[in-house]
Structures are given as C-alpha cells and as structure tokens.
Design a protein around this motif. Structure first.
Motif, PDB file in Angstrom:
ATOM      1  N   ALA A 272      17.482 -26.921  13.152  1.00 46.88           N
ATOM      2  CA  ALA A 272      17.155 -28.251  12.617  1.00 46.88           C
ATOM      3  C   ALA A 272      17.999 -28.629  11.410  1.00 46.88           C
ATOM      4  O   ALA A 272      17.579 -29.437  10.583  1.00 46.88           O
ATOM      5  CB  ALA A 272      15.660 -28.340  12.276  1.00 46.88           C
ATOM      6  N   ASP A 273      19.211 -28.069  11.303  1.00 49.00           N
ATOM      7  CA  ASP A 273      20.141 -28.450  10.239  1.00 49.00           C
ATOM      8  C   ASP A 273      21.117 -29.468  10.821  1.00 49.00           C
ATOM      9  O   ASP A 273      22.236 -29.150  11.210  1.00 49.00           O
ATOM     10  CB  ASP A 273      20.875 -27.209   9.722  1.00 49.00           C
ATOM     11  CG  ASP A 273      21.728 -27.509   8.496  1.00 49.00           C
ATOM     12  OD1 ASP A 273      21.967 -28.702   8.196  1.00 49.00           O
ATOM     13  OD2 ASP A 273      22.174 -26.543   7.836  1.00 49.00           O
TER      14      ASP A 273
ATOM     15  N   ALA B 260      27.577 -25.228  15.606  1.00 50.66           N
ATOM     16  CA  ALA B 260      26.865 -26.514  15.594  1.00 50.66           C
ATOM     17  C   ALA B 260      25.590 -26.425  16.424  1.00 50.66           C
ATOM     18  O   ALA B 260      24.527 -26.929  16.019  1.00 50.66           O
ATOM     19  CB  ALA B 260      27.778 -27.619  16.122  1.00 50.66           C
ATOM     20  N   LEU B 261      25.663 -25.766  17.580  1.00 52.68           N
ATOM     21  CA  LEU B 261      24.469 -25.609  18.419  1.00 52.68           C
ATOM     22  C   LEU B 261      23.421 -24.733  17.731  1.00 52.68           C
ATOM     23  O   LEU B 261      22.218 -25.020  17.804  1.00 52.68           O
ATOM     24  CB  LEU B 261      24.862 -25.007  19.769  1.00 52.68           C
ATOM     25  CG  LEU B 261      25.697 -25.922  20.680  1.00 52.68           C
ATOM     26  CD1 LEU B 261      26.207 -25.149  21.891  1.00 52.68           C
ATOM     27  CD2 LEU B 261      24.896 -27.140  21.112  1.00 52.68           C
ATOM     28  N   VAL B 262      23.875 -23.688  17.054  1.00 52.77           N
ATOM     29  CA  VAL B 262      22.947 -22.835  16.293  1.00 52.77           C
ATOM     30  C   VAL B 262      22.290 -23.649  15.183  1.00 52.77           C
ATOM     31  O   VAL B 262      21.078 -23.548  14.948  1.00 52.77           O
ATOM     32  CB  VAL B 262      23.698 -21.607  15.725  1.00 52.77           C
ATOM     33  CG1 VAL B 262      22.833 -20.855  14.715  1.00 52.77           C
ATOM     34  CG2 VAL B 262      24.124 -20.668  16.857  1.00 52.77           C
TER      35      VAL B 262
ATOM     36  N   GLU C 250      18.817 -16.231  20.909  1.00 50.37           N
ATOM     37  CA  GLU C 250      18.837 -15.507  19.639  1.00 50.37           C
ATOM     38  C   GLU C 250      19.856 -16.147  18.697  1.00 50.37           C
ATOM     39  O   GLU C 250      20.820 -15.521  18.260  1.00 50.37           O
ATOM     40  CB  GLU C 250      19.151 -14.033  19.890  1.00 50.37           C
ATOM     41  CG  GLU C 250      18.114 -13.349  20.770  1.00 50.37           C
ATOM     42  CD  GLU C 250      18.488 -11.916  21.124  1.00 50.37           C
ATOM     43  OE1 GLU C 250      19.338 -11.332  20.427  1.00 50.37           O
ATOM     44  OE2 GLU C 250      17.924 -11.399  22.101  1.00 50.37           O
ATOM     45  N   GLY C 251      19.618 -17.420  18.388  1.00 51.95           N
ATOM     46  CA  GLY C 251      20.539 -18.158  17.542  1.00 51.95           C
ATOM     47  C   GLY C 251      20.746 -17.539  16.177  1.00 51.95           C
ATOM     48  O   GLY C 251      21.863 -17.550  15.648  1.00 51.95           O
ATOM     49  N   ASP C 252      19.690 -16.991  15.588  1.00 54.31           N
ATOM     50  CA  ASP C 252      19.833 -16.371  14.270  1.00 54.31           C
ATOM     51  C   ASP C 252      20.811 -15.208  14.315  1.00 54.31           C
ATOM     52  O   ASP C 252      21.615 -15.022  13.396  1.00 54.31           O
ATOM     53  CB  ASP C 252      18.464 -15.889  13.754  1.00 54.31           C
ATOM     54  CG  ASP C 252      17.569 -17.050  13.347  1.00 54.31           C
ATOM     55  OD1 ASP C 252      18.100 -18.163  13.176  1.00 54.31           O
ATOM     56  OD2 ASP C 252      16.350 -16.839  13.212  1.00 54.31           O
TER      57      ASP C 252
ATOM     58  N   THR D 196      26.281 -31.689  12.761  1.00 52.20           N
ATOM     59  CA  THR D 196      27.155 -32.850  12.956  1.00 52.20           C
ATOM     60  C   THR D 196      28.540 -32.582  12.378  1.00 52.20           C
ATOM     61  O   THR D 196      29.563 -32.880  13.014  1.00 52.20           O
ATOM     62  CB  THR D 196      26.541 -34.095  12.296  1.00 52.20           C
ATOM     63  OG1 THR D 196      25.262 -34.346  12.885  1.00 52.20           O
ATOM     64  CG2 THR D 196      27.437 -35.307  12.460  1.00 52.20           C
ATOM     65  N   ARG D 197      28.567 -32.014  11.188  1.00 54.14           N
ATOM     66  CA  ARG D 197      29.846 -31.718  10.532  1.00 54.14           C
ATOM     67  C   ARG D 197      30.688 -30.752  11.373  1.00 54.14           C
ATOM     68  O   ARG D 197      31.882 -30.964  11.575  1.00 54.14           O
ATOM     69  CB  ARG D 197      29.562 -31.139   9.143  1.00 54.14           C
ATOM     70  CG  ARG D 197      30.772 -31.016   8.234  1.00 54.14           C
ATOM     71  CD  ARG D 197      30.373 -30.745   6.791  1.00 54.14           C
ATOM     72  NE  ARG D 197      29.488 -29.593   6.662  1.00 54.14           N
ATOM     73  CZ  ARG D 197      28.189 -29.659   6.384  1.00 54.14           C
ATOM     74  NH1 ARG D 197      27.614 -30.845   6.218  1.00 54.14           N
ATOM     75  NH2 ARG D 197      27.460 -28.564   6.268  1.00 54.14           N
TER      76      ARG D 197
END
Length: 199
Positions: A166-167, A159-161, A127-129, A172-173
């Motif tokens: 797909a961002d 970062a994993l979310v 449930e990343g969102d 990366t930042r």
C-alpha cells in the motif's frame, strides 16, 4: 554481435533465424547453443517442456568451466533460466535462484539475473516482504544502467511489492522509472516491458 544484444534489443526473430541455420547434428547438441535455444524458447512463449528439453541437452553435454558469456557454469545458467522463466514452477524457481546465487561469485554480472529470479519467484509465491531484499540487492549492483531490461524488471517488481504494501507513491515512482528506462532504450513496447506495464 552477441546473442544477448539481440535479446536486449528485442530482435528475437533475428536470433531465431541464426539458430535455424545452426541445425546440423553437432550444433543441436552443443551445450552453450542449447542454452541459447532454451532462452529463446522461453522468451517467445514456447511451452515450459520445450525450454526444459533444451536445458536437458545442455546438462547432458555439460563441461566444467565458465561459459563464453561469463556465467560460471552450465549448471548456473540452467538455474538462472529456470528461476527467470519458472519452467518447473514457482517453488522450484526459488530453489534454482538460490543455487545460482551460490554458484555465481560476488563480482559476477549474472548475479543480477539470479536476484531478479529470486525476487520474482518470492513475489509470485505471495512473499512480497521477502522479495524486496533480493530485488534491492539487484538494484544496488554496479552498471545497472547498462542492463536496461534487467534494471527495468527490478524496478517493476519493486513497484508491485510496494503496491502490495500500500505504498502507492513509491510504487508509482518506480513504475514510471522502469518505463522511462525502457523507453530510453527503445524497448517500452517490446516483450521485456511486460512486467513494467503490469506495474
């Protein structure tokens, strides 16, 4: 020297030696020491049953009032440890994190740990969102730079979310920021960097 300082500096062997010295019967049933023993067991990859054994000792000796480290109660500390270390599984970790957030008042510095635990557990549930909101809240708390391991974990999970969404630029930042934060504190090669390296 506070035990939390040893943890944040990755000096777990030193903490383990200290706890070994505190081995007389009264010390092995002291609830706040039991919480430290539970945390150390979790951070040194002991089985979940070993962590839960010490959490049960802490619960059995629970007294009302805040702990020496500022956590509002033993119940809250148990909930925080369960959500961070997933000792009863991911679903229980979500419930434990929410309970800790109910118990810890808005000004508590320990809300950061509960928010990380909630974000982590929601992410691991797929449930990343939903994980994004508590992680962002943890990031906005004051004094984030004073809590390098926790702040780096927030960035790594965000970062994993982002990766799941797909961002790639944001992922990366945030992954680089997490690594740089740990590197600046000499922790980039310690166990606290695990999620950072995954990101």
């Amino acid at each position: 020297l506070h035990w939390r300082t040893l943890v944040n500096e990755g000096r777990l062997a030193t903490l383990a030696r200290w706890l070994e010295e505190l081995s007389w019967p009264e010390a092995t049933v002291e609830p706040q020491l039991a919480l430290v023993r539970a945390a150390l067991a979790a951070q040194t990859a002991q089985p979940a049953d070993e962590v839960e054994r010490w959490l049960a000792v802490a619960a059995a000796g629970a007294r009302p009032g805040p702990l020496a480290n500022g956590i509002v109660s033993i119940e809250s500390c148990i909930a925080i440890l369960r959500c961070l270390y997933l000792t009863q599984g991911v679903t229980a970790a979500v419930a434990a994190a929410r309970r800790a957030l109910e118990l810890e008042p808005p000004g508590s510095g320990w809300r950061r740990q509960a928010l990380i635990g909630l974000g982590q557990a929601l992410y691991l549930q797929g449930e990343g969102d939903q994980a994004r909101a508590p992680l962002l809240e943890a990031q906005r708390l004051p004094h984030a730079r004073d809590h390098a391991p926790a702040s780096a974990a927030v960035l790594a999970y965000l970062a994993l979310v982002d990766l799941d969404a797909a961002d790639l630029d944001s992922a990366t930042r945030r992954a680089h920021a997490s690594f740089e934060l740990l590197e600046g504190h000499g922790l980039a090669e310690s166990y606290v960097a695990t999620t950072t390296h995954l990101a």
